[in-house]
Design a protein around this motif. Structure first.
Motif, PDB file in Angstrom:
ATOM      1  N   VAL A 279      11.549 -32.892  28.253  1.00 13.89           N
ATOM      2  CA  VAL A 279      11.129 -32.092  29.412  1.00 13.89           C
ATOM      3  C   VAL A 279      11.589 -30.647  29.244  1.00 13.89           C
ATOM      4  O   VAL A 279      10.807 -29.708  29.441  1.00 13.89           O
ATOM      5  N   THR A 280      12.840 -30.463  28.862  1.00 18.06           N
ATOM      6  CA  THR A 280      13.373 -29.104  28.685  1.00 18.06           C
ATOM      7  C   THR A 280      12.583 -28.339  27.627  1.00 18.06           C
ATOM      8  O   THR A 280      12.164 -27.196  27.845  1.00 18.06           O
ATOM      9  N   SER A 281      12.378 -28.971  26.473  1.00 19.98           N
ATOM     10  CA  SER A 281      11.678 -28.294  25.374  1.00 19.98           C
ATOM     11  C   SER A 281      10.231 -27.980  25.727  1.00 19.98           C
ATOM     12  O   SER A 281       9.749 -26.866  25.503  1.00 19.98           O
ATOM     13  N   LEU A 282       9.520 -28.964  26.283  1.00 19.03           N
ATOM     14  CA  LEU A 282       8.100 -28.758  26.592  1.00 19.03           C
ATOM     15  C   LEU A 282       7.908 -27.828  27.781  1.00 19.03           C
ATOM     16  O   LEU A 282       6.924 -27.074  27.826  1.00 19.03           O
ATOM     17  N   ASN A 283       8.832 -27.839  28.744  1.00 25.04           N
ATOM     18  CA  ASN A 283       8.762 -26.867  29.841  1.00 25.04           C
ATOM     19  C   ASN A 283       8.915 -25.451  29.293  1.00 25.04           C
ATOM     20  O   ASN A 283       8.182 -24.542  29.684  1.00 25.04           O
ATOM     21  N   SER A 284       9.870 -25.261  28.376  1.00 23.89           N
ATOM     22  CA  SER A 284      10.067 -23.936  27.783  1.00 23.89           C
ATOM     23  C   SER A 284       8.839 -23.498  26.994  1.00 23.89           C
ATOM     24  O   SER A 284       8.387 -22.350  27.113  1.00 23.89           O
ATOM     25  N   PHE A 285       8.302 -24.409  26.195  1.00 18.86           N
ATOM     26  CA  PHE A 285       7.105 -24.111  25.412  1.00 18.86           C
ATOM     27  C   PHE A 285       5.952 -23.695  26.325  1.00 18.86           C
ATOM     28  O   PHE A 285       5.272 -22.694  26.079  1.00 18.86           O
TER      29      PHE A 285
END
Length: 195
Positions: free
Chosen positions: A135-141
């Protein structure tokens, strides 16, 4: 691009490492093709439809890799979620161009729901991936993709370059997490088969 005949999991360690390394690069491919699509859409450069078609090949490329590790059911779910993700992003970019605030808000909510579903799926198929990390990585992306699109609209090309540079750096982190999880999963399965 991974072709169907290349999706059999390789037997020797060098082939396995090359296969896993390729999985790391797919995240960069997604970022690169999204940028090309945005350049075409916002700047009128190239053929937007052809770039869109190229973007929609990426879920299948990911799927070919996941299928080797996790089988058909999880693969089909992932391909569907990633296809939806790309489609929602494209619609969001068009809503930005049209200054359709209601559509922007609705599509933004949809894309973050998609991320949560994707993260839950990935965490459920591999114990070396967590939903929170995805979630953190894809939200940032996604946030960076939206910010980059906004700079195209504003013609703020200096900031645009900085954002794309940050996106590429993030794809390295996501790619490492993705490929590291696959490596650990493969090692776990190898140990289980040996005992």
């Amino acid at each position: 691009m991974i072709h169907k005949n290349q999706t059999q999991y390789p037997n020797d360690i060098t082939s396995q490492m090359n296969f896993i390394f390729r999985t790391r690069l797919i995240w960069r491919d997604l970022a690169t093709w999204l940028r090309s699509y945005k350049v075409s859409l916002y700047g009128g450069v190239g053929n937007t439809d052809e770039l869109s078609q190229r973007l929609f090949k990426i879920p299948v490329e990911y799927g070919n890799i996941l299928r080797v590790f996790f089988g058909d059911q999880a693969t089909v779910q992932f391909i569907n979620l990633l296809t939806q993700y790309i489609s929602i992003l494209q619609s969001l970019f068009i809503a930005q161009i049209n200054n359709d605030v209601n559509a922007i808000n609705n599509l933004t909510q949809q894309i973050y729901q998609n991320i949560n579903s994707t993260a839950a799926l990935l965490a459920s198929i591999n114990p070396y991936w967590t939903q929170g990390e995805w979630v953190t990585s894809l939200n940032s992306f996604t946030s960076m993709q939206i910010d980059e699109a906004t700079t195209f609209l504003a013609k703020d090309y200096t900031r645009n370059i900085a954002i794309f540079d940050s996106i590429l750096s993030l794809t390295n982190i996501i790619g490492d997490y993705f490929s590291g999880g696959l490596t650990n999963y493969f090692n776990l399965k190898s140990q289980q088969q040996a005992t």
